[in-house]
Write an enzyme that holds these catalytic residues in place. Structure first.
Site, PDB file in Angstrom:
ATOM      1  N   MET A  36     -25.735 -10.936 -54.989  1.00 61.46           N
ATOM      2  CA  MET A  36     -26.020 -12.179 -55.719  1.00 61.46           C
ATOM      3  C   MET A  36     -26.389 -13.234 -54.683  1.00 61.46           C
ATOM      4  SD  MET A  36     -22.994 -11.759 -58.489  1.00 61.46           S
ATOM      5  CE  MET A  36     -22.166 -10.602 -57.428  1.00 61.46           C
ATOM      6  N   ASP A  78     -19.213  -7.205 -54.735  1.00 58.54           N
ATOM      7  CA  ASP A  78     -19.948  -8.394 -55.155  1.00 58.54           C
ATOM      8  C   ASP A  78     -20.177  -9.338 -53.983  1.00 58.54           C
ATOM      9  OD1 ASP A  78     -20.370  -8.155 -58.056  1.00 58.54           O
ATOM     10  OD2 ASP A  78     -18.175  -8.087 -58.136  1.00 58.54           O
ATOM     11  N   MET A 138     -26.499  -7.923 -66.589  1.00 54.60           N
ATOM     12  CA  MET A 138     -25.357  -8.833 -66.440  1.00 54.60           C
ATOM     13  C   MET A 138     -24.935  -9.297 -67.839  1.00 54.60           C
ATOM     14  SD  MET A 138     -24.459  -9.071 -63.287  1.00 54.60           S
ATOM     15  CE  MET A 138     -23.168 -10.258 -63.645  1.00 54.60           C
ATOM     16  N   ASP A 140     -22.300  -5.217 -66.222  1.00 55.33           N
ATOM     17  CA  ASP A 140     -21.343  -5.918 -65.353  1.00 55.33           C
ATOM     18  C   ASP A 140     -20.986  -7.275 -65.951  1.00 55.33           C
ATOM     19  OD1 ASP A 140     -19.901  -6.929 -63.207  1.00 55.33           O
ATOM     20  OD2 ASP A 140     -21.637  -7.135 -61.879  1.00 55.33           O
ATOM     21  N   GLY A 141     -19.685  -7.478 -66.177  1.00 51.93           N
ATOM     22  CA  GLY A 141     -19.195  -8.779 -66.637  1.00 51.93           C
ATOM     23  C   GLY A 141     -18.462  -8.691 -67.966  1.00 51.93           C
ATOM     24  N   GLY A 142     -17.167  -8.933 -67.922  1.00 52.41           N
ATOM     25  CA  GLY A 142     -16.386  -8.941 -69.158  1.00 52.41           C
ATOM     26  C   GLY A 142     -16.263  -7.580 -69.818  1.00 52.41           C
ATOM     27  N   HIS A 182     -17.587  -1.320 -56.716  1.00 46.12           N
ATOM     28  CA  HIS A 182     -18.632  -2.340 -56.862  1.00 46.12           C
ATOM     29  C   HIS A 182     -18.268  -3.508 -55.939  1.00 46.12           C
ATOM     30  CE1 HIS A 182     -21.667  -4.487 -59.372  1.00 46.12           C
ATOM     31  NE2 HIS A 182     -20.874  -5.544 -59.258  1.00 46.12           N
ATOM     32  N   HIS A 193     -23.654  -5.252 -55.034  1.00 45.35           N
ATOM     33  CA  HIS A 193     -24.357  -6.173 -55.933  1.00 45.35           C
ATOM     34  C   HIS A 193     -24.640  -7.464 -55.169  1.00 45.35           C
ATOM     35  CE1 HIS A 193     -24.006  -8.627 -59.979  1.00 45.35           C
ATOM     36  NE2 HIS A 193     -25.208  -8.668 -59.453  1.00 45.35           N
ATOM     37  N   SER A 232     -14.837  -3.537 -59.751  1.00 49.59           N
ATOM     38  CA  SER A 232     -15.336  -4.620 -58.913  1.00 49.59           C
ATOM     39  C   SER A 232     -14.220  -5.143 -58.013  1.00 49.59           C
ATOM     40  CB  SER A 232     -15.866  -5.762 -59.779  1.00 49.59           C
ATOM     41  OG  SER A 232     -15.970  -6.916 -58.982  1.00 49.59           O
ATOM     42  N   MET A 269     -21.794 -12.724 -52.700  1.00 53.50           N
ATOM     43  CA  MET A 269     -22.255 -14.017 -53.247  1.00 53.50           C
ATOM     44  C   MET A 269     -22.501 -14.999 -52.102  1.00 53.50           C
ATOM     45  SD  MET A 269     -19.763 -14.478 -56.504  1.00 53.50           S
ATOM     46  CE  MET A 269     -19.273 -13.092 -57.553  1.00 53.50           C
TER      47      MET A 269
END
Ligand code: DX5
Ligand code: ZN
Length: 225
Positions: free
Chosen positions: A66, A33, A135, A173-175, A31, A64, A6, A35
């Site tokens: 958002m 992002d 997510m 996706d995430g952590g 990736h 992605h 990302s 937003m």
């Protein structure tokens, strides 16, 4: 397993060089992002930045979105050079129409689900879908902690895809870190996004190998239904 770093955690003052480094390190996806400060609290970048990056990179652009009402912007992102557009189920009033529009523009189409959104939100659009994104943090920021229940959600989605005969791949996706990558792949994830846990650990080629080893070494890749 495909690793999609990302760019949110990359050095924003030298994005073009970061992309070149990813390619040199053997990555094939990136990736991006997007937003809007409304669907999520944060604001990042939009089509003009992606267009410039497209001119300097051959990576697969996994975008992605958002953003609220993504259908208003799919053409602009397609023209900017996105390869795949992932919209949030929570942000689309006419999800099926938006996915079809993305594919009609010649792009791959994906749907993302926030941690609190049940899998049934995507059940009716699985046919022909290219990717479903689970997510594993609440979207908006990099560097958050993985929500453990996401693992079971991935297993249940894998089962649902099999039952429906859908070829959609599962992205998480995430952590995501090398520590949880193995379990995620065993649960059925085929594409892992990593921001902070990737870019903070150069050289990128070594970090890619660490993720790949973690994803493959923890056991068989096939999923137990
Ligand atoms: C979160 C973004 C993610 C984020 C992942 O809202 O969608 O792609 O960059 O970052 P890490 O891997 O640090 O959680
Ligand atoms: Zn993302």
């Amino acid at each position: 397993m495909v690793l999609s770093p990302s760019l949110l955690s990359a050095d924003f003052s030298r994005l073009g060089e970061e992309l070149a480094e990813l390619e040199r390190a053997g990555l094939s996806w990136v990736h991006l992002d997007v937003m809007d400060g409304s669907f999520v609290p944060n604001i990042t970048f939009g089509p003009p930045v992606i267009k410039r990056l497209r001119e300097v990179s051959r990576l697969f652009f996994d975008v992605h979105l958002m953003i609220r009402e993504p259908e208003r912007h799919v053409q602009a992102f397609a023209a900017a050079g996105a390869d795949m557009l992932v919209v949030h189920a929570e942000a689309c009033l006419h999800l099926e129409r938006t996915l079809r529009e993305i594919q009609n523009l010649g792009l791959k189409a994906g749907v993302a689900l926030n941690p609190a959104t049940p899998l049934c939100a995507v059940e009716e659009v699985l046919e022909g879908l290219d990717m479903a994104l689970i997510m594993s943090v609440n979207p908006g920021f990099g560097g958050q902690t993985f929500i453990p229940s996401s693992l079971d959600k991935v297993s249940r989605l894998r089962r649902m895809l099999q039952e429906r005969g859908s070829k959609a791949i599962i992205q998480v996706d995430g952590g995501v870190t090398p520590e949880n990558a193995g379990a995620l792949v065993r649960a059925g994830a085929q594409c892992l996004v990593s921001g902070s846990s990737f870019f903070a650990f150069p050289p990128y080629a070594e970090r890619r190998k660490a993720f790949e080893a973690a994803a493959g070494s923890d056991g068989p890749r096939e999923v137990t239904p």
